[in-house]
Enzyme design. Structure first.
Site, mmCIF file in Angstrom:
data_model
loop_
_atom_site.group_PDB
_atom_site.id
_atom_site.type_symbol
_atom_site.label_atom_id
_atom_site.label_comp_id
_atom_site.label_asym_id
_atom_site.label_seq_id
_atom_site.Cartn_x
_atom_site.Cartn_y
_atom_site.Cartn_z
ATOM 1 N N GLY A 32 0.806 -1.215 0.000
ATOM 2 C CA GLY A 32 0.000 0.000 0.000
ATOM 3 C C GLY A 32 0.826 1.246 0.000
ATOM 4 O O GLY A 32 0.281 2.290 -0.270
ATOM 5 N N GLY A 33 2.007 1.242 0.320
ATOM 6 C CA GLY A 33 2.786 2.434 0.364
ATOM 7 C C GLY A 33 4.128 2.220 -0.219
ATOM 8 O O GLY A 33 4.577 1.100 -0.351
ATOM 9 N N THR A 67 2.748 2.861 -0.674
ATOM 10 C CA THR A 67 1.953 3.861 -1.298
ATOM 11 C C THR A 67 0.511 3.381 -1.376
ATOM 12 O O THR A 67 0.365 2.191 -1.416
ATOM 13 C CB THR A 67 2.508 4.052 -2.697
ATOM 14 O OG1 THR A 67 3.827 4.424 -2.685
ATOM 15 C CG2 THR A 67 1.631 4.593 -3.685
ATOM 16 N N THR A 68 -0.396 4.419 -1.449
ATOM 17 C CA THR A 68 -1.698 3.897 -1.842
ATOM 18 C C THR A 68 -2.018 4.460 -3.215
ATOM 19 O O THR A 68 -1.641 5.579 -3.551
ATOM 20 C CB THR A 68 -2.823 4.211 -0.847
ATOM 21 O OG1 THR A 68 -3.950 3.356 -1.125
ATOM 22 C CG2 THR A 68 -3.308 5.661 -0.909
#
Length: 614
Positions: free
Chosen positions: A27-28, A416-417
């Site tokens: 996600g990041g 990251t999203t």
């Protein structure tokens, strides 16, 4: 020397069972340690290891669900509640930008393991009025009061900047990116976009499985590294409110973040950069011995930029230039275009071999040239050219992995999203936002009345080099190399896809695989994302690390065994599935022979999110 590669990851130590590999926080945008890990408790044996996916009546057998279709708007995000708040914003008359801001704000609460207002943001979007793709760079500078000499004094035993702590914190660019995009493209009042998200933070939401897993491991990683983090109590107040992180299905709330969102809703971007929030941030860094000041924050502005474009078998592919790695996607595709991937066959050894070699070639240029172009200008036109791609493609041996690769010799010249959203007027937005290494630096700022501001600062500054003469060498007031990149593609000058694959160095590799799966192999958006992926580690990096031989090629479980055997025979060092294959979202515009155009939305089966359209 300790090897570090760029991948959205947990702090070192979150290991999957059996193979002893690190689970990447897709996600990041973060970095992964490949050779030295603090060992976590192994997972129990998987009782379902030999069970395959169920059968569907249509489509390839590896696909888990259908692409979602709608005529008026669509959103695909990493959390169902964020997707819902995006669609609600659209249905209230908001633009795709209004929805994107609401989604991003919601994900900062819902998916704190991947993003938040302590980080940076980038976007590509189709502007229906201009009939073109536009982009912005929402990354922040390093503090003016932090010198290169001081940064070097904070380096770890390996000679590189640490992964956590105040030395890694740059000015967060996200809130100004929201404001700048809203000023251009917003339809709803600014306050009406953010207040529903503030209410969500205050009410709380049950935590889904993947985010609960990453949250526990991120916090454990901060605990192990607490000696290098100047202040540790605030993060525990926010993310471990009852002495532990929330379990799957338990309700988690963040009223401190809700209060911060209300301040931003009332005062706009100035509340964050030149108002009450900025004052709290400056006092916090003064208290803990950091460098960020209100003057650093007040000076920040989002930069609207001209995207880079290449074509891949007639499809127009857009990316952002340095200080991002977006050009790497273009380079991989330009090289792959020199080969008949369709004829080689889907998931064949020949096809994966060419794609992975193209990545290795592109990433050597990434390590050599990519940096803040205000300080070091990269030869982007040359690197993005078909002529250079043809030159690089000739280096690939179709039968054997290259022993070593080098960057191109430029001609002389003066984690990251991620989410996608589209509206009824034809605006399509590709947006990516990150705190870098999972949750970020470990630092959560003080707030009013003994509370906190409810968010964590990014640790993006970890990606600076410390070597004199390197384009990406640290300097005060400079933006570091960035891994997070949105993707956008057009056909015949019309928008086709707002898409992305989050996860540090996986991003250009994953974006290229999505385009190849759809263009060469005819897959639809959901099929292209559910397809098994590869990821290569071991290339040179923009922090100054050199390549390690041929590196390691990790393959997901669904890659055919015959393909794995052939790749091994070619000389590839194969790694097991490690959870680091990215997080994908896509909204595609389809031109229909009868009736108006429609949107097809797809989401990542490796994460908690969903895609919805109406």
């Amino acid at each position: 020397m300790r090897r570090r590669t760029f991948l959205s990851s947990l702090p070192a130590g979150a290991l999957l069972a059996g193979a002893g590999s690190v689970a990447a926080q897709t996600g990041g945008s973060s970095r992964r340690e490949q050779t030295q890990h603090a060992v976590a408790s192994p997972r129990p044996a998987d009782p379902y290891a030999d069970v395959g996916i169920g059968d569907r009546v249509t489509g390839p057998k590896f696909v888990g669900r259908s692409t979602v279709w709608g005529a008026n708007g669509a959103a695909a995000t990493a959390h169902p509640a964020a997707t819902l708040i995006g669609l609600d914003t659209l249905r209230r008359g908001g633009s795709a930008i209004d929805a994107a801001i609401a989604i991003n704000a919601a994900l900062g609460f819902l998916e704190p393991t991947a993003n938040g207002i302590g980080g940076d943001a980038f976007g590509l979007m189709w502007d229906p009025a201009q009939k073109k793709v536009v982009g912005f760079n929402g990354s922040g500078n390093s503090p003016r009061g932090l010198s290169l000499a001081t940064a070097r004094s904070k380096a770890g035993p390996d000679g590189y900047l640490p992964r956590y702590g105040a030395v890694t914190v740059n000015v967060p660019g996200t809130v100004d990116a929201w404001w700048s995009a809203h000023q251009r493209y917003g339809k709803l009042p600014w306050k009406d976009v953010l207040i529903p998200v503030a209410e969500l933070c205050e009410q709380g939401v049950p935590v889904p499985e993947v985010i609960a897993w990453y949250l526990e491991r991120n916090m454990a990683g901060f605990d192990r590294a607490s000696a290098q983090i100047e202040e540790n109590d605030n993060r525990k107040k926010v993310y471990r409110p009852h002495g532990r992180t929330p379990k799957t299905g338990e309700v988690f709330a963040n009223p401190d973040l809700g209060r911060t969102y209300r301040l931003i809703a009332e005062g706009g971007r100035d509340a964050f950069y030149d108002g009450a929030i900025a004052d709290h941030i400056e006092r916090y860094f003064k208290r803990i011995g950091g460098w960020m000041t209100r003057a650093d924050l007040a000076a920040h502005r989002t930069e609207w930029v001209e995207p880079l474009m290449t074509t891949y078998r007639g499809v127009e592919v857009y990316s952002l230039g340095p200080n991002t790695q977006g050009l790497s996607t273009n380079q991989i595709l330009n090289i792959c275009e020199q080969f008949d991937l369709k004829g080689m066959g889907f998931q064949s050894a020949a096809s994966i071999h060419v794609q992975a070699e193209a990545k290795r070639l592109a990433f050597e240029d990434r390590a050599r040239y990519f940096a803040d172009e205000r300080f070091a200008k990269a030869p982007t036109a040359w690197l993005n050219s078909k002529e250079y791609a043809a030159e690089r493609a000739r280096l690939i041996n179709p039968n054997r992995v290259m022993d070593r690769v080098f960057p191109g010799d430029a001609p002389t010249q003066g984690d990251t999203t991620y989410f996608s959203v589209a509206d009824k007027d034809g605006m399509m937005v590709s947006w990516i936002q990150s705190n870098y290494r999972g949750m970020g630096s470990g630092l959560t700022p003080d707030g009013p009345d003994g509370g906190t501001l409810g968010f964590m600062f990014q640790d993006r500054g970890e990606l600076f080099a410390l070597t004199d003469g390197h384009p990406n060498v640290y300097a005060p007031g400079k933006r570091p190399f960035h891994t997070i990149i949105p993707g956008f593609a057009c056909k015949d000058g019309e928008p086709w896809m707002a898409y992305g694959v989050m996860g540090g160095g996986m991003q250009p590799q994953g974006q290229a695989q999505i385009i190849i799966n759809m263009v060469d192999y005819g897959l639809d958006p959901q099929q292209a994302g559910d397809s098994p992926r590869w990821q290569h580690y071991g290339s040179s990096e923009p922090t100054g690390q050199s390549a390690e031989g041929v590196g390691k090629l990790h393959l997901e479980s669904g890659v055919p065994e015959a393909t794995k055997q052939q790749l091994t025979a070619m000389g590839w060092d194969l790694g097991p599935p490690d959870g680091g294959f990215g997080g994908y979202q896509n909204v595609m515009k389809q031109i229909n022979a009868q009736g108006r155009w429609t949107y097809g939305a797809a989401t990542e089966m490796r994460k908690d999110g969903n895609a919805l359209a109406y």
